[in-house]
Enzyme design. Structure first.
Site, PDB file in Angstrom:
ATOM      1  N   GLU A 275      -7.319  15.245  -9.796  1.00  0.00           N
ATOM      2  CA  GLU A 275      -8.079  15.678  -8.459  1.00  0.00           C
ATOM      3  C   GLU A 275      -7.645  14.482  -7.721  1.00  0.00           C
ATOM      4  OE1 GLU A 275     -12.172  14.727  -9.575  1.00  0.00           O
ATOM      5  OE2 GLU A 275     -12.613  16.783 -10.648  1.00  0.00           O
ATOM      6  N   PRO A 276      -6.406  14.577  -7.347  1.00  0.00           N
ATOM      7  CA  PRO A 276      -5.663  13.557  -6.341  1.00  0.00           C
ATOM      8  C   PRO A 276      -6.034  13.911  -4.967  1.00  0.00           C
ATOM      9  CG  PRO A 276      -3.963  15.018  -7.149  1.00  0.00           C
ATOM     10  CD  PRO A 276      -5.256  15.532  -7.804  1.00  0.00           C
ATOM     11  N   ARG A 278      -5.900  10.861  -2.070  1.00  0.00           N
ATOM     12  CA  ARG A 278      -5.051   9.932  -1.128  1.00  0.00           C
ATOM     13  C   ARG A 278      -3.574  10.008  -1.770  1.00  0.00           C
ATOM     14  NH1 ARG A 278      -7.448   5.227   0.130  1.00  0.00           N
ATOM     15  NH2 ARG A 278      -9.114   5.503  -1.483  1.00  0.00           N
ATOM     16  N   TYR A 318     -13.949  -0.282   4.431  1.00  0.00           N
ATOM     17  CA  TYR A 318     -13.259  -0.880   3.065  1.00  0.00           C
ATOM     18  C   TYR A 318     -12.249  -2.082   3.252  1.00  0.00           C
ATOM     19  CZ  TYR A 318     -14.097   4.156   2.295  1.00  0.00           C
ATOM     20  OH  TYR A 318     -14.627   5.422   2.089  1.00  0.00           O
ATOM     21  N   CYS A 345     -17.827  -1.128  21.157  1.00  0.00           N
ATOM     22  CA  CYS A 345     -18.828  -2.244  21.189  1.00  0.00           C
ATOM     23  C   CYS A 345     -19.531  -3.032  19.829  1.00  0.00           C
ATOM     24  CB  CYS A 345     -19.611  -2.051  22.232  1.00  0.00           C
ATOM     25  SG  CYS A 345     -19.395  -1.483  23.846  1.00  0.00           S
ATOM     26  N   GLU A 346     -18.353  -3.353  19.005  1.00  0.00           N
ATOM     27  CA  GLU A 346     -18.573  -3.872  17.769  1.00  0.00           C
ATOM     28  C   GLU A 346     -17.704  -4.760  17.162  1.00  0.00           C
ATOM     29  OE1 GLU A 346     -21.049  -2.568  14.970  1.00  0.00           O
ATOM     30  OE2 GLU A 346     -21.845  -0.844  16.131  1.00  0.00           O
TER      31      GLU A 346
HETATM   32  C1  LIG Z   1     -12.707  10.755  -4.266  1.00  0.00           C
HETATM   33  C2  LIG Z   1     -12.835  11.470  -5.311  1.00  0.00           C
HETATM   34  C3  LIG Z   1     -11.575  12.212  -5.836  1.00  0.00           C
HETATM   35  C4  LIG Z   1     -10.181  11.769  -5.141  1.00  0.00           C
HETATM   36  O1  LIG Z   1      -9.693  10.111  -5.095  1.00  0.00           O
HETATM   37  P1  LIG Z   1      -8.540   9.813  -4.537  1.00  0.00           P
HETATM   38  O2  LIG Z   1      -8.462   8.432  -4.862  1.00  0.00           O
HETATM   39  O3  LIG Z   1      -8.321  10.198  -3.164  1.00  0.00           O
HETATM   40  O4  LIG Z   1      -7.337  10.246  -5.406  1.00  0.00           O
HETATM   41  C5  LIG Z   1     -11.277  12.828  -6.894  1.00  0.00           C
HETATM   42  N1  LIG Z   1     -12.522  13.279  -7.652  1.00  0.00           N
HETATM   43  C6  LIG Z   1     -13.709  12.703  -7.215  1.00  0.00           C
HETATM   44  C7  LIG Z   1     -14.843  13.158  -8.089  1.00  0.00           C
HETATM   45  C8  LIG Z   1     -13.983  11.800  -6.086  1.00  0.00           C
HETATM   46  O5  LIG Z   1     -15.012  11.367  -5.901  1.00  0.00           O
END
Ligand SMILES: *Cc1c(COP(=O)(O)O)cnc(C)c1O
Length: 423
Positions: A275-276, A278, A318, A345-346
């Site tokens: 599940e990439p 980023r 972050y 304004c922060e």
């Molecule tokens: C956020 C998230 C991702 C993706 O994370 P990346 O750091 O963007 O690769 C994958 N799986 C789950 C369950 C997430 O919450």
């Protein structure tokens, strides 16, 4: 590697000058490179070619229809965390059988929608969720494919707000209770356990925590199979980090991550899911902004730019670092050390402190790099600033993939209560 480079001292996205986009669309604007997006997807896919995994892009990183459609064409699946993201993924052409549904708070309504669509699996994060899913599936006379998100209790050594695999985090079910939970799945109607899921955090720059978690998962799968559960998929989550700072040591390459995965899980005879988010989108986008003022304060210089924390929340949220580059390169320019701030304004509306930059003035264009993931998706209208625009570039073409919201559209979302309306 990305496709944002200088040509004749003007920064381009592929073959389109960013000055052209700023003039046509205005600033601030996110600009994505189609070539970088597809390149990152292919590099990640090729890191595990032998295992032929399912790569489910984490839609929360960037959910623009154009981005999802680009990845769908590459064969990507999707990892979604809400009904809205599921609708987006389906609408962009990602087939339901390549979609996994993650998240700690799925509602019965969201489960029903996902079951109707026929998604690949639910990544379940708690026992109450399991019970609700069982009830919904039974009512619909369907069987919901389930993976339990196990919390492997490893320290991902990343920013606290994006660390998810420690025992004290809200995510997943403790790996020590997995036996009980899979027994419960077998006992409940309308559910079938098909896999195990793990995701330990985001922006990981070291393979050791991944390896530690994955070794634990392998043991679990063997154990569950010995107890009669037919575990066919392992979802290893996302989380591999990307380079944000040009001069720093880069995180492990997808190929190194791939080799580690093959070493640890290669002979388990399981379909692997990743599940990439980023890694695919992060360095495929920049935020193009214009300097409004160069302000000299008490012993300090500020560049006030027209992008703000409502457009890009990562630095405020972050403490994230984004490299800045001027769109027009002038190698003879005098150097400045300055803070880059937005107009909100922060005090938190600060993108960079004490950053070295060629001297610029009001009207000059700049980019912030690495904004393709967790950028536009987190934008808001704070300070009544319209939702930011997005553009995609492909070769020498570009297209607006989300027009800038107008102030009229923004304000007209509100309605007066009836007692304020005088007839
Ligand atoms: C956020 C998230 C991702 C993706 O994370 P990346 O750091 O963007 O690769 C994958 N799986 C789950 C369950 C997430 O919450």
């Amino acid at each position: 590697m990305d496709h944002f480079t200088y040509k004749n001292d003007i920064l381009h996205a592929e073959d389109v000058a960013l000055t052209t986009i700023a003039q046509a669309v205005g600033t601030p604007v996110y600009v994505y490179s189609h070539a970088t997006l597809t390149r990152h997807y292919r590099v990640f896919r090729d890191a595990f070619k032998a295992l032929n995994p399912l790569i489910c892009f984490a839609v929360k990183a960037n959910s623009n229809q154009a981005v999802l459609a680009t990845l769908a064409r590459e064969g990507a699946g999707a990892d979604v965390v809400s009904k809205g993201e599921l609708m987006r993924a389906l609408r962009a052409g990602i087939p339901a059988e390549k979609i996994v549904f993650s998240g700690v708070g799925k509602t019965a309504d969201e489960m029903e929608y996902a079951l109707k669509a026929g998604i690949k699996q639910f990544n379940v994060e708690s026992e109450p969720e399991l019970e609700v899913l069982s009830a919904v599936a039974t009512r619909m006379e369907q069987t919901a494919p389930v993976s339990i998100r196990v919390n492997p209790d490893v320290d991902a050594k990343t920013h606290a707000k994006i660390s998810t695999g420690k025992a004290e985090n809200k995510f997943g079910i403790s790996w020590t209770r997995v036996d009980e939970i899979y027994a419960k799945i077998a006992a409940l109607p309308g559910l079938v356990a098909t896999g195990v899921d793990v995701h330990i955090g985001s922006q990981l720059t070291d393979l050791a925590p991944f390896r530690e978690a994955f070794i634990r998962v392998v043991d679990l799968v063997k154990h569950l199979r010995a107890n009669g559960h037919d575990i066919r998929h392992i979802d290893l989550g996302g989380g591999l980090g990307i380079p944000y700072v040009a001069e720093e040591k880069a995180p492990p390459l997808p190929a190194e991550y791939g080799q580690m995965v093959i070493d640890v899980l290669g002979d388990l005879d399981c379909e692997l899911i990743f599940e990439p988010g980023r890694l695919i989108a992060g360095n495929a986008g920049v935020l193009l902004t214009e300097v409004i003022y160069r302000k000299e304060g008490e012993g300090k210089t500020f560049y006030i730019v027209d992008a703000a924390m409502n457009d890009l929340a990562r630095p405020a949220m972050y403490d994230a670092h984004h490299d800045f580059f001027p769109v027009k390169r002038d190698t003879d320019a005098e150097m400045d050390v300055a803070d880059f701030v937005g107009p909100i304004c922060e005090s938190g509306d600060t993108f960079a402190k004490g950053r070295k930059t060629p001297r610029l003035q009001g009207g000059d264009l700049m980019i912030m790099k690495s904004c393709g993931a967790y950028g536009a998706v987190m934008s808001s209208t704070y300070n009544t600033r319209p939702l930011v625009a997005e553009v995609m570039v492909k070769g020498d073409q570009y297209a607006v993939i989300r027009p800038r919201q107008s102030l009229e559209e923004l304000i007209s979302l509100d309605c007066l209560p009836h007692w304020e309306i005088v007839s």
